[in-house]
Design an enzyme around this catalytic site. Structure first.
Site, PDB file in Angstrom:
ATOM      1  N   CYS A 272      14.442   6.720  -7.916  1.00 14.07           N
ATOM      2  CA  CYS A 272      15.814   6.799  -9.326  1.00 14.07           C
ATOM      3  C   CYS A 272      15.694   5.742  -9.762  1.00 14.07           C
ATOM      4  O   CYS A 272      15.848   4.389  -8.954  1.00 14.07           O
ATOM      5  CB  CYS A 272      17.131   6.828  -8.596  1.00 14.07           C
TER       6      CYS A 272
ATOM      7  N   GLY B  91      12.128   8.793 -11.876  1.00 17.27           N
ATOM      8  CA  GLY B  91      13.108   9.805 -11.194  1.00 17.27           C
ATOM      9  C   GLY B  91      12.718  10.698 -12.929  1.00 17.27           C
ATOM     10  O   GLY B  91      12.590  10.818 -13.126  1.00 17.27           O
TER      11      GLY B  91
ATOM     12  N   ASN C  50      19.820   3.896  -6.390  1.00 20.40           N
ATOM     13  CA  ASN C  50      18.910   4.518  -6.272  1.00 20.40           C
ATOM     14  C   ASN C  50      18.411   3.908  -4.632  1.00 20.40           C
ATOM     15  O   ASN C  50      18.886   2.250  -4.440  1.00 20.40           O
ATOM     16  CB  ASN C  50      18.703   3.422  -7.234  1.00 20.40           C
ATOM     17  N   GLY C  51      18.169   4.097  -3.750  1.00 16.96           N
ATOM     18  CA  GLY C  51      18.366   3.790  -2.488  1.00 16.96           C
ATOM     19  C   GLY C  51      18.278   5.040  -1.248  1.00 16.96           C
ATOM     20  O   GLY C  51      18.265   6.433  -1.699  1.00 16.96           O
TER      21      GLY C  51
ATOM     22  N   CYS D  63      11.697  -3.727  -1.634  1.00 16.87           N
ATOM     23  CA  CYS D  63      10.588  -2.751  -1.563  1.00 16.87           C
ATOM     24  C   CYS D  63       9.056  -3.329  -1.776  1.00 16.87           C
ATOM     25  O   CYS D  63       9.387  -3.389  -2.773  1.00 16.87           O
ATOM     26  CB  CYS D  63      11.071  -1.278  -0.984  1.00 16.87           C
TER      27      CYS D  63
ATOM     28  N   TYR E 113       3.661   0.512  -6.446  1.00 21.90           N
ATOM     29  CA  TYR E 113       2.464   1.359  -7.413  1.00 21.90           C
ATOM     30  C   TYR E 113       4.695   1.790  -8.221  1.00 21.90           C
ATOM     31  O   TYR E 113       4.378   2.456  -8.985  1.00 21.90           O
ATOM     32  CB  TYR E 113       2.964   2.864  -5.862  1.00 21.90           C
TER      33      TYR E 113
ATOM     34  N   SER F 148      -1.602   3.682 -12.977  1.00 20.70           N
ATOM     35  CA  SER F 148      -0.725   2.634 -11.842  1.00 20.70           C
ATOM     36  C   SER F 148      -1.982   1.150 -10.904  1.00 20.70           C
ATOM     37  O   SER F 148      -1.949   0.876 -11.365  1.00 20.70           O
ATOM     38  CB  SER F 148      -0.208   3.566 -10.554  1.00 20.70           C
TER      39      SER F 148
ATOM     40  N   ASP G 127      -7.533   2.451  -6.142  1.00 16.56           N
ATOM     41  CA  ASP G 127      -6.295   3.424  -5.992  1.00 16.56           C
ATOM     42  C   ASP G 127      -5.260   2.670  -5.867  1.00 16.56           C
ATOM     43  O   ASP G 127      -5.312   1.820  -4.907  1.00 16.56           O
ATOM     44  CB  ASP G 127      -6.551   5.293  -6.215  1.00 16.56           C
ATOM     45  N   ASP G 128      -3.838   2.835  -6.107  1.00 20.00           N
ATOM     46  CA  ASP G 128      -3.026   2.165  -5.711  1.00 20.00           C
ATOM     47  C   ASP G 128      -2.571   2.693  -4.159  1.00 20.00           C
ATOM     48  O   ASP G 128      -2.216   1.248  -3.115  1.00 20.00           O
ATOM     49  CB  ASP G 128      -1.411   2.350  -6.280  1.00 20.00           C
TER      50      ASP G 128
ATOM     51  N   CYS H 120       9.428   6.389   4.479  1.00 19.29           N
ATOM     52  CA  CYS H 120       9.917   5.785   4.265  1.00 19.29           C
ATOM     53  C   CYS H 120      11.407   5.916   4.693  1.00 19.29           C
ATOM     54  O   CYS H 120      11.413   7.389   4.322  1.00 19.29           O
ATOM     55  CB  CYS H 120       9.976   4.906   2.900  1.00 19.29           C
TER      56      CYS H 120
ATOM     57  N   CYS I 204      10.474  -6.131   2.174  1.00 15.31           N
ATOM     58  CA  CYS I 204      10.618  -4.420   3.476  1.00 15.31           C
ATOM     59  C   CYS I 204       8.616  -4.299   3.399  1.00 15.31           C
ATOM     60  O   CYS I 204       9.045  -3.419   2.556  1.00 15.31           O
ATOM     61  CB  CYS I 204      11.839  -3.781   3.111  1.00 15.31           C
TER      62      CYS I 204
ATOM     63  N   CYS J  89       6.877   1.172   5.983  1.00 13.66           N
ATOM     64  CA  CYS J  89       5.552   2.022   5.582  1.00 13.66           C
ATOM     65  C   CYS J  89       4.360   1.602   6.265  1.00 13.66           C
ATOM     66  O   CYS J  89       3.826   2.010   6.900  1.00 13.66           O
ATOM     67  CB  CYS J  89       5.750   2.507   3.616  1.00 13.66           C
TER      68      CYS J  89
HETATM   69  P1  AMP Z   1      -2.155  11.565  -1.757  1.00 14.57           P
HETATM   70  O1  AMP Z   1      -2.397  11.079  -1.520  1.00 14.57           O
HETATM   71  O2  AMP Z   1      -2.312  12.905  -1.792  1.00 14.57           O
HETATM   72  O3  AMP Z   1      -0.447  12.183  -1.069  1.00 14.57           O
HETATM   73  O4  AMP Z   1      -1.478  10.999  -3.442  1.00 14.57           O
HETATM   74  C1  AMP Z   1      -1.690   9.835  -3.335  1.00 14.57           C
HETATM   75  C2  AMP Z   1      -1.142   9.542  -5.384  1.00 14.57           C
HETATM   76  O5  AMP Z   1       0.181   9.821  -5.224  1.00 14.57           O
HETATM   77  C3  AMP Z   1      -1.366   7.422  -4.767  1.00 14.57           C
HETATM   78  O6  AMP Z   1      -2.849   7.422  -5.586  1.00 14.57           O
HETATM   79  C4  AMP Z   1      -0.111   7.357  -5.824  1.00 14.57           C
HETATM   80  O7  AMP Z   1      -0.033   7.092  -7.484  1.00 14.57           O
HETATM   81  C5  AMP Z   1       0.771   8.152  -6.262  1.00 14.57           C
HETATM   82  N1  AMP Z   1       1.750   8.301  -5.123  1.00 14.57           N
HETATM   83  C6  AMP Z   1       2.296   7.381  -4.216  1.00 14.57           C
HETATM   84  N2  AMP Z   1       3.359   7.328  -3.996  1.00 14.57           N
HETATM   85  C7  AMP Z   1       4.567   8.013  -4.106  1.00 14.57           C
HETATM   86  C8  AMP Z   1       5.185   8.567  -4.297  1.00 14.57           C
HETATM   87  N3  AMP Z   1       6.743   7.919  -3.542  1.00 14.57           N
HETATM   88  N4  AMP Z   1       5.509   9.571  -5.314  1.00 14.57           N
HETATM   89  C9  AMP Z   1       4.976   9.608  -6.579  1.00 14.57           C
HETATM   90  N5  AMP Z   1       3.674   9.346  -6.371  1.00 14.57           N
HETATM   91  C10 AMP Z   1       3.214   8.705  -5.447  1.00 14.57           C
END
Ligand code: AMP
Length: 478
Positions: free
Chosen positions: A2, A36, A111-112, A246, A252, A293, A355-356, A392, A443, A446
């Site tokens: 959010c 959001g 938000n939270g 967080c 991300y 990202s 990837d993140d 989370c 925090c 996760c």
């Molecule tokens: P998956 O492992 O298929 O669930 O998706 C992971 C990807 O979703 C990551 O590469 C992130 O870029 C993205 N992601 C991670 N956390 C979130 C989140 N809380 N909400 C939306 N996208 C996310």
């Protein structure tokens, strides 16, 4: 997640352009869209009553020019929603408004995630309050409305200590704007200024978009009241021993263009990539990011290793974040819809793909497959955060624990599951170091399972799904 924002313009300024406050909040919400995408709302006041427009959809689709004209106002606030407690429906959209017979109206944007919302709701119901939505935000609003005190200031300060979890709040009454963070400061919130107007927003990018100057963070536990006299702290509810921003905001959630706690998110992500390169080097010909990202982290990884950075995946910019879709089935299809691979770049190369995060593990496998199908000879997956093993409860809709792939499988099993030649995750220590801060400022539950407040592990987003009628009603949007 959010996104929340608010503005207070002095009366003299507002008289010149009554639509200005709502218009500025509209553009701030645009900048917070990444937080959001389910619904968006604006509330505004001319000093007498509150007007609200809130609908399902993206900011650009939800509001029209006539809406902004109707909202007008000298002060306004906005919200973009990504549900964590309560389903995705218009009744749960924000800002919500409570009307109190004595004090009038209060609009709230949150938000939270308030983790004891169920208990607080039951206590309030026992005292005669009743509820019309399944959102924890209504619980926060009713807790304030039912608190003792003959002013909103007094009721806010009375009500908030009972709430546990994460709550960055923006509240608006006809006479004041409030910006509030929970005692640990889990979700971000900052204060800015544009001319004589004061602004608050989840992220600094929302201030930049409208040409406002960043003044400072709203401190953890701070209750800030803003009116024609400017911002005045009216209470300090902070935890003296601990802070808990967080850390996933850095990984991300936040925009790379924002600063969190004075630290550039972009620079932090670059450092995450550099440290990841030290922890998990690879023999490869190209470093490619999963856009958008992971771009800064891939830049950092490439710089540190000397392996050339290339774009190997092009993201369709008209498709939202795949997570937003409700089922795993839809999410799987979305990977193919979301990315196109560049065969010319990939052909015959050993690639490091950065990837993140891996959450459910539905995205990485199809990406590895896509890269191989377009000629990549080897695919080495590097993740610039540690394995996500714990749910989370503080405002990120991240899946239940059992859905998190790293809670079920070890790293080698995940590598096999996604079909990569190698897989490396950033360490917790490396992630914290990349922020320039220390572990006790964040925090990271996760990743570590160390929750900063006790949580009921079975809590889920539908925990408030049984509504009852309200005595202090939540007003329908006008
Ligand atoms: P998956 O492992 O298929 O669930 O998706 C992971 C990807 O979703 C990551 O590469 C992130 O870029 C993205 N992601 C991670 N956390 C979130 C989140 N809380 N909400 C939306 N996208 C996310």
């Amino acid at each position: 997640m959010c996104g929340i924002c608010g503005i207070w313009s002095p009366e003299s300024q507002a008289r010149n352009d009554p639509a200005e406050a709502a218009r500025l909040m509209f553009f701030s919400l645009y900048a917070l869209q990444h937080r959001g995408q389910e619904s968006a709302g604006l509330a505004a006041t001319d000093g007498r009553d509150l007007r609200v427009v809130r609908r399902m959809g993206l900011v650009g689709q939800v509001f029209s020019e006539p809406d902004l004209a109707v909202l007008g106002g000298r002060a306004a606030m906005g919200h973009t929603r990504y549900s964590t407690t309560g389903s995705s429906k218009i009744q749960n959209a924000q800002p919500m408004v409570v009307r109190d017979e004595e004090l009038g109206e209060l609009a709230i944007a949150h938000n939270g995630n308030c983790i004891n919302a169920r208990e607080v709701r039951d206590e309030l119901a026992a005292r005669g309050a009743s509820f019309v939505t399944s959102s924890d935000t209504e619980v926060v609003a009713q807790a304030i409305a039912h608190a003792p005190g003959d002013s909103w200031d007094a009721r806010i300060v009375q009500a908030l200590p009972r709430l546990q979890g994460a709550w960055s709040l923006v509240l608006l009454t006809p006479t004041a704007l409030y910006a509030i963070r929970d005692p640990l400061g889990v979700r971000p919130l900052c204060l800015g200024r544009k001319g004589n107007s004061w602004l608050v927003a989840s992220e600094t990018c929302a201030l930049d978009t409208i040409g406002a100057e960043f003044i400072r963070e709203v401190a953890p536990g701070e209750v800030l009241r803003v009116d024609d006299r400017g911002p005045v702290p009216i209470a300090d509810l902070s935890s003296r021993t601990r802070r808990g921003l967080c850390i996933f905001e850095h990984v991300y959630l936040a925009s790379a263009s924002s600063r969190l706690g004075g630290v550039s998110v972009y620079a932090t992500r670059e450092r995450m990539g550099e440290i990841l390169a030290d922890e998990h080097p690879a023999n490869a010909d190209a470093v490619i990011p999963v856009p958008d990202s992971a771009i800064p982290a891939a830049v950092g990884y490439a710089r540190r290793t000397g392996i050339p950075f290339h774009e190997g995946l092009i993201k369709n910019r008209y498709i939202g974040r795949t997570f937003i879709q409700p089922s795993d089935e839809l999410r799987r299809h979305n990977v193919a819809l979301k990315y196109n691979a560049l065969g010319d770049v990939l052909e015959g190369k050993r690639v490091v793909v950065v990837d993140d995060s891996i959450v459910r593990g539905n995205t990485s496998g199809p990406i590895v497959e896509l890269l191989r199908r377009h000629g990549a000879r080897e695919v080495h997956m590097r993740i610039c955060s540690p394995p996500l093993r714990h749910a989370c409860y503080f405002g990120v809709d991240m899946a239940r624990r059992s859905e998190l792939v790293a809670s079920r499988l070890g790293i080698e099993e995940i590598r096999q599951h996604i079909g990569a030649d190698s897989l490396g995750y950033l360490s917790v220590e490396g992630m914290v170091r990349a922020t320039g801060g220390t572990a006790d400022e964040y925090c990271a539950a996760c990743f570590t399972g160390d929750y900063l407040v006790p949580v009921q592990l079975e809590l889920d987003k539908s925990s408030l799904e049984t509504p009852v009628r309200a005595r202090v009603p939540i007003a329908e949007p006008r």
